[in-house]
Design a protein around this motif. Structure first.
Motif, PDB file in Angstrom:
ATOM      1  N   ARG A   2      39.202  54.142  47.613  1.00 25.73           N
ATOM      2  CA  ARG A   2      37.874  54.275  47.013  1.00 25.73           C
ATOM      3  C   ARG A   2      37.783  53.461  45.721  1.00 25.73           C
ATOM      4  O   ARG A   2      36.770  52.842  45.422  1.00 25.73           O
ATOM      5  N   ARG A   3      38.876  53.500  44.957  1.00 28.63           N
ATOM      6  CA  ARG A   3      38.925  52.716  43.716  1.00 28.63           C
ATOM      7  C   ARG A   3      38.807  51.233  44.036  1.00 28.63           C
ATOM      8  O   ARG A   3      38.097  50.496  43.372  1.00 28.63           O
ATOM      9  N   GLY A   6      35.422  50.372  45.042  1.00 31.14           N
ATOM     10  CA  GLY A   6      34.584  50.411  43.851  1.00 31.14           C
ATOM     11  C   GLY A   6      34.698  49.121  43.046  1.00 31.14           C
ATOM     12  O   GLY A   6      33.700  48.590  42.552  1.00 31.14           O
ATOM     13  N   LEU A   7      35.919  48.626  42.944  1.00 35.72           N
ATOM     14  CA  LEU A   7      36.146  47.365  42.225  1.00 35.72           C
ATOM     15  C   LEU A   7      35.427  46.214  42.914  1.00 35.72           C
ATOM     16  O   LEU A   7      34.783  45.380  42.266  1.00 35.72           O
ATOM     17  N   LYS A   9      32.874  46.353  44.965  1.00 38.64           N
ATOM     18  CA  LYS A   9      31.406  46.514  44.836  1.00 38.64           C
ATOM     19  C   LYS A   9      30.945  46.081  43.441  1.00 38.64           C
ATOM     20  O   LYS A   9      29.901  45.433  43.297  1.00 38.64           O
ATOM     21  N   TYR A  10      31.720  46.438  42.434  1.00 39.84           N
ATOM     22  CA  TYR A  10      31.372  46.069  41.057  1.00 39.84           C
ATOM     23  C   TYR A  10      31.315  44.548  40.935  1.00 39.84           C
ATOM     24  O   TYR A  10      30.376  43.987  40.367  1.00 39.84           O
ATOM     25  N   GLN A  13      28.325  43.102  42.726  1.00 39.20           N
ATOM     26  CA  GLN A  13      27.087  43.346  41.984  1.00 39.20           C
ATOM     27  C   GLN A  13      27.009  42.436  40.765  1.00 39.20           C
ATOM     28  O   GLN A  13      25.953  41.889  40.455  1.00 39.20           O
ATOM     29  N   ILE A  76      39.629  46.397  30.588  1.00 36.13           N
ATOM     30  CA  ILE A  76      39.132  47.756  30.818  1.00 36.13           C
ATOM     31  C   ILE A  76      39.425  48.183  32.253  1.00 36.13           C
ATOM     32  O   ILE A  76      39.896  49.302  32.511  1.00 36.13           O
ATOM     33  N   LEU A  77      39.168  47.284  33.181  1.00 35.40           N
ATOM     34  CA  LEU A  77      39.334  47.639  34.600  1.00 35.40           C
ATOM     35  C   LEU A  77      40.803  47.740  34.993  1.00 35.40           C
ATOM     36  O   LEU A  77      41.180  48.624  35.766  1.00 35.40           O
ATOM     37  N   ILE A  78      41.628  46.835  34.485  1.00 30.59           N
ATOM     38  CA  ILE A  78      43.067  46.894  34.833  1.00 30.59           C
ATOM     39  C   ILE A  78      43.660  48.216  34.355  1.00 30.59           C
ATOM     40  O   ILE A  78      44.416  48.872  35.078  1.00 30.59           O
ATOM     41  N   LEU A  79      43.266  48.629  33.137  1.00 31.62           N
ATOM     42  CA  LEU A  79      43.775  49.914  32.639  1.00 31.62           C
ATOM     43  C   LEU A  79      43.214  51.069  33.461  1.00 31.62           C
ATOM     44  O   LEU A  79      43.897  52.045  33.739  1.00 31.62           O
ATOM     45  N   ARG A  80      41.957  50.920  33.860  1.00 36.33           N
ATOM     46  CA  ARG A  80      41.286  52.004  34.578  1.00 36.33           C
ATOM     47  C   ARG A  80      41.929  52.270  35.940  1.00 36.33           C
ATOM     48  O   ARG A  80      42.088  53.409  36.338  1.00 36.33           O
ATOM     49  N   GLN A  82      44.905  51.228  36.661  1.00 35.30           N
ATOM     50  CA  GLN A  82      46.348  51.346  36.403  1.00 35.30           C
ATOM     51  C   GLN A  82      47.181  50.328  37.165  1.00 35.30           C
ATOM     52  O   GLN A  82      48.333  50.586  37.512  1.00 35.30           O
TER      53      GLN A  82
END
Lengths: 242, 274
Positions: A2-3, A6-7, A9-10, A13, A76-80, A82
């Motif tokens: 799902r993550r 989500g990435l 799709k982001y 967009q 931000i995303l790499i940390l999010r 992990q």
């Protein structure tokens, strides 16, 4: 999963919220029109030329997608999530999807043109098998192009101009490799690293139909090459860090 | 306290300049560390090395477990997406269900006075507003470690108060806060440890003298056309028709004078409990 989705799709967009697809799309339409404006054309020849065009187009899209990247939002995303691998793989996946969209356009265009010309566009009737073989080949050609375009990521080399020039030089060399090696065979020592798009299109030279063996071989070669370039990019970015 | 991150002999060189030189540091769960120092001293670099975003030139960062870091950057990037679109995607990546995400975002937008701007493309937003979005994205889901790089730059006073409240709520939930900042009142409001970064070294600063210095509680009543003296706003809490402030002894006289000048009446004063 799902993550990861989500990435992707982001990034889709983000990309489509800009007008970056407009020019490549316009160029794609012009190129496709140029291939199919004169008739009759060979089925295999025209689809393989489309593969080359898609490869080059996706190099362009890969470069502009890298331009869109912002260091802070990457962090931000790499940390999010992990994982830098997960993030950069999602970027490769996003480009693969863009490639598939472009390939879908490239495979539908001749179908529509053939219908408009009442089946007179090609030297022989267009078969479903042509589309079934052509679309995956176009998709992996596009994937390979996107993967090559990605090596222009600012994280790998801050000098943007040099990086873009180098990337396009590689792309053009990839397309003209067969011709270069015909004249200067010794360059094979260097040019083996270049994406094998030229080698793959040469496999279908003079063919009137797609064969399972050749298509499978071509698909695997292009896919593996694209994956290698993607892995090289990710490993380079991970090593360099921010 | 449980140690979660250990920095062993960390060094970092940028363009032949030694930013960090064999730094050792232990970070514990629930700790709140403020890194202070001059511009270019290496505060942001420290945060990024701790998070694993920047490779040190020497030494090693050891994590006791896989940690979830969230990051509030100094400058949040502009993009074509609106705040709502961006946060919706971040929430999806965090695995937050749609309805929960919508409610959470709505509350955070209201807390940070952003409700009217959520559907504006972020490229058209001011620096301060973007910074708030940078904070909100980090608060969608509770991290284990929150990195804050100059988190209050460009933010209005009311939002700063909200930010401090939110951070203290996270501290109560044992979130580790690592912050680089310049503002003294922010350090005092949020941090239990202060590390001074400079000349390649990171040294703990003793803040107990400041923490346990004498303080007063002042009560003020609002008069007509009263306004806030900006420099004392961080010390003030609104209480009904008036307000209450907790202020160090040496600042109290000046604050009383300023508040009266700004249309407030002093209604009471007492010693603050430590």
């Amino acid at each position: 999963m799902r993550r990861f989705s989500g990435l992707v799709k982001y990034q889709m967009q983000q990309y489509f919220s800009t007008s970056r697809f407009a020019m490549p799309f316009a160029v794609l339409m012009i190129l496709l029109y140029s291939i199919y404006s004169s008739r009759p054309v060979g089925v295999v020849d025209s689809l393989m030329v489309s593969c080359v065009f898609l490869f080059l187009l996706m190099v362009w899209i890969g470069v502009t997608a890298c331009d869109m990247e912002h260091e802070v939002s990457e962090q931000i995303l790499i940390l999010r999530v992990q994982s830098a691998w997960k993030y950069y793989s999602s970027h490769a996946c996003f480009l693969f999807l863009i490639g598939m969209i472009s390939s879908a356009i490239a495979i539908l265009f001749p179908v529509i043109m053939d219908l408009c010309s009442r089946g007179q566009l090609f030297e022989r009737p267009l078969k479903a098998a042509d589309l079934l073989y052509g679309f995956p080949l176009m998709s992996v050609s596009a994937f390979l192009g996107g993967a090559l375009g990605e090596i222009s990521h600012p994280g790998l080399n801050r000098n943007r101009k040099t990086t873009i020039l180098f990337t396009f030089l590689l792309a053009v060399t990839a397309v003209t490799k067969a011709a270069i090696l015909k004249n200067v065979p010794v360059l094979a020592v260097l040019l083996w690293v270049v994406p094998p798009i030229s080698d793959v299109t040469a496999m279908f030279a003079g063919e009137s139909c797609f064969s399972v063996n050749k298509c499978s071989t071509a698909f695997i070669i292009l896919l593996i090459s694209g994956m290698i370039w993607t892995v090289v990019k990710i490993m380079g970015l991970k090593k360099k860090g921010f | 306290m449980r140690e979660i991150i250990k920095l062993n002999q960390i060094s970092k060189v940028y363009n032949h300049k030694q930013i960090l030189d064999q730094v050792d540091l232990s970070i514990y769960e629930g700790q709140s560390i403020a890194f202070t120092g001059h511009n270019g001293s290496g505060k942001s670099t420290m945060l990024k090395i701790i998070a694993g975003l920047v490779r040190p030139s020497g030494g090693k960062v050891v994590y006791r477990e896989k940690l979830l870091f969230h990051y509030v950057p100094e400058r949040f990037p502009k993009m074509n997406l609106t705040a709502w679109q961006y946060l919706k995607r971040m929430g999806e990546i965090d695995g937050i269900p749609g309805k929960v995400l919508a409610d959470r975002c709505e509350k955070l937008f209201a807390d940070f006075f952003l409700t009217e701007m959520v559907h504006t493309p972020m490229k058209d937003l001011s620096k301060g507003t973007l910074q708030k979005i940078g904070v909100i994205q980090a608060l969608l889901r509770r991290p284990q470690v929150l990195l804050l790089d100059e988190p209050l730059s460009g933010q209005d006073m009311d939002s700063q108060m909200v930010f401090i409240q939110k951070m203290n709520a996270l501290r109560a939930e044992k979130v580790t806060l690592l912050m680089s900042c310049h503002e003294k009142y922010l350090v005092e409001s949020l941090s239990d440890t202060v590390m001074a970064v400079g000349h390649g070294q990171v040294n703990e600063v003793d803040i107990t003298a400041g923490l346990f210095a004498k303080e007063y509680i002042l009560w003020f009543e609002r008069q007509e056309n009263a306004s806030w003296p900006e420099e004392y706003r961080p010390y003030i809490q609104i209480a009904g028709k008036g307000c209450r402030a907790r202020i160090p002894e040496h600042e109290s006289s000046r604050m009383i004078v300023e508040m009266i000048r700004h249309g407030w009446k002093l209604r009471g004063m007492s010693d603050a409990q430590v």
